[in-house]
Scaffold this motif. Structure first.
Motif, mmCIF file in Angstrom:
data_model
loop_
_atom_site.group_PDB
_atom_site.id
_atom_site.type_symbol
_atom_site.label_atom_id
_atom_site.label_comp_id
_atom_site.label_asym_id
_atom_site.label_seq_id
_atom_site.Cartn_x
_atom_site.Cartn_y
_atom_site.Cartn_z
ATOM 1 N N GLY A 26 7.753 2.336 3.726
ATOM 2 C CA GLY A 26 9.905 3.199 2.861
ATOM 3 C C GLY A 26 10.445 3.445 3.835
ATOM 4 O O GLY A 26 10.218 3.624 4.309
ATOM 5 N N CYS A 32 12.789 6.531 1.979
ATOM 6 C CA CYS A 32 12.709 7.642 1.297
ATOM 7 C C CYS A 32 12.226 8.537 1.828
ATOM 8 O O CYS A 32 11.679 9.716 1.267
ATOM 9 C CB CYS A 32 10.667 6.898 1.403
ATOM 10 S SG CYS A 32 10.302 6.414 2.213
ATOM 11 N N ALA A 64 5.628 3.851 -5.603
ATOM 12 C CA ALA A 64 4.785 5.052 -5.499
ATOM 13 C C ALA A 64 4.571 5.710 -6.773
ATOM 14 O O ALA A 64 4.699 6.511 -6.801
ATOM 15 C CB ALA A 64 5.969 5.981 -4.381
ATOM 16 N N ARG A 97 5.575 4.752 0.648
ATOM 17 C CA ARG A 97 5.442 4.701 0.071
ATOM 18 C C ARG A 97 4.323 3.249 0.115
ATOM 19 O O ARG A 97 4.792 2.831 1.586
ATOM 20 C CB ARG A 97 6.483 2.940 0.014
ATOM 21 C CG ARG A 97 8.327 3.972 -1.262
ATOM 22 C CD ARG A 97 7.679 4.258 -2.372
ATOM 23 N NE ARG A 97 8.961 4.824 -3.067
ATOM 24 C CZ ARG A 97 9.125 6.220 -2.592
ATOM 25 N NH1 ARG A 97 8.868 7.286 -2.372
ATOM 26 N NH2 ARG A 97 10.099 6.658 -3.228
#
Length: 249
Positions: A41, A44, A107, A240
């Motif tokens: 990700g 994030c 997630a 993620r």
């Protein structure tokens, strides 16, 4: 990492002409705690260079770079066979093109992959409770049916938060059950006005209600299995995982 990364993906039964699976957090990546180590990700909280390096490692094992979506917990489905602005604001994608890799980032939410029995079309959907309730799976199947009207579809529900640790409020219970009273058994009562929701079970039932009769659940819990998965509910910030699918293997 090389092509062996594909052997490390969490997957289900083998599908004709289709490859699919989900990454895990401790593949050989470069991200540092709490994103260790194979975070994919970009938004994030991880160092973007680390996440990009992990994506490059993944890309090296794939037939093409994944089609990354701007996921917003909505119900838009991208027709990846047509031109689109990148990244598309959508929570699902569908393609009939060989070796076009669809990607869903999660997630805790449900990643759901779909295909027909002949492996001529694939789809992938991001289904948090909002998208699941609002019809993201139904809309994904609708688009697939518009392209392959006579096809028989199957689905795999990937790693996600399990019922025993997914506590929700009465508003979530009401949103689903007011829509379909048959979904009530997928909510286990907790403390006052709280429930434990079985998202994977709800997705399974919703798919079967629209004629997707072959559904396999991974039964992998992102929250409980810290060694394999990131979990937003368990720890935030966190990384993620990505669920991938393509046809033409």
């Amino acid at each position: 990492m090389g092509v062996n990364v594909l052997d490390k993906l969490v997957t289900g039964h083998k599908w004709n002409n289709v490859f699919y699976g989900t990454t895990t957090r401790y593949m050989a990546g470069v991200s540092e705690p709490p994103f260790d180590s194979f975070n994919l990700g970009l938004h994030c909280g991880d160092n973007p260079e680390h996440a990009q390096a992990n994506r490059a490692l993944l890309n090296a094992a794939l037939p093409n770079s994944p089609i990354w979506l701007n996921q917003v917990h909505g119900t838009e489905v991208l027709d990846a066979d047509r031109p689109f602005d990148y990244p598309a604001k959508a929570d699902a994608a569908v393609t009939t093109c060989d070796k076009k890799v669809l990607a869903i980032m999660t997630a805790d939410c449900l990643p759901v992959v779909l295909a027909d029995e002949e492996g001529t079309i694939v789809g992938a959907a991001h289904a948090g409770w909002r998208g699941l309730q609002a019809g993201i799976l139904e809309r994904t199947v609708d688009l697939m049916r518009s392209k392959k009207p006579n096809a028989h579809f199957k689905a795999w529900i990937g790693p996600a938060i399990s019922q025993k640790v997914f506590e929700v409020g009465a508003e979530v219970y009401d949103a689903f059950v007011s829509q379909n009273s048959n979904l009530a058994p997928f909510f286990e009562p907790g403390v006052v006005n709280k429930y434990f929701a079985n998202l994977s079970g709800i997705a399974n039932m919703k798919l079967k209600q629209i004629g997707v009769n072959m559904v396999e659940e991974s039964n992998e819990c992102t929250y409980l299995d810290k060694q394999r998965y990131f979990s937003y509910r368990r720890e935030n910030p966190t990384g993620r995982i990505v669920t991938l699918v393509w046809k033409g293997v």
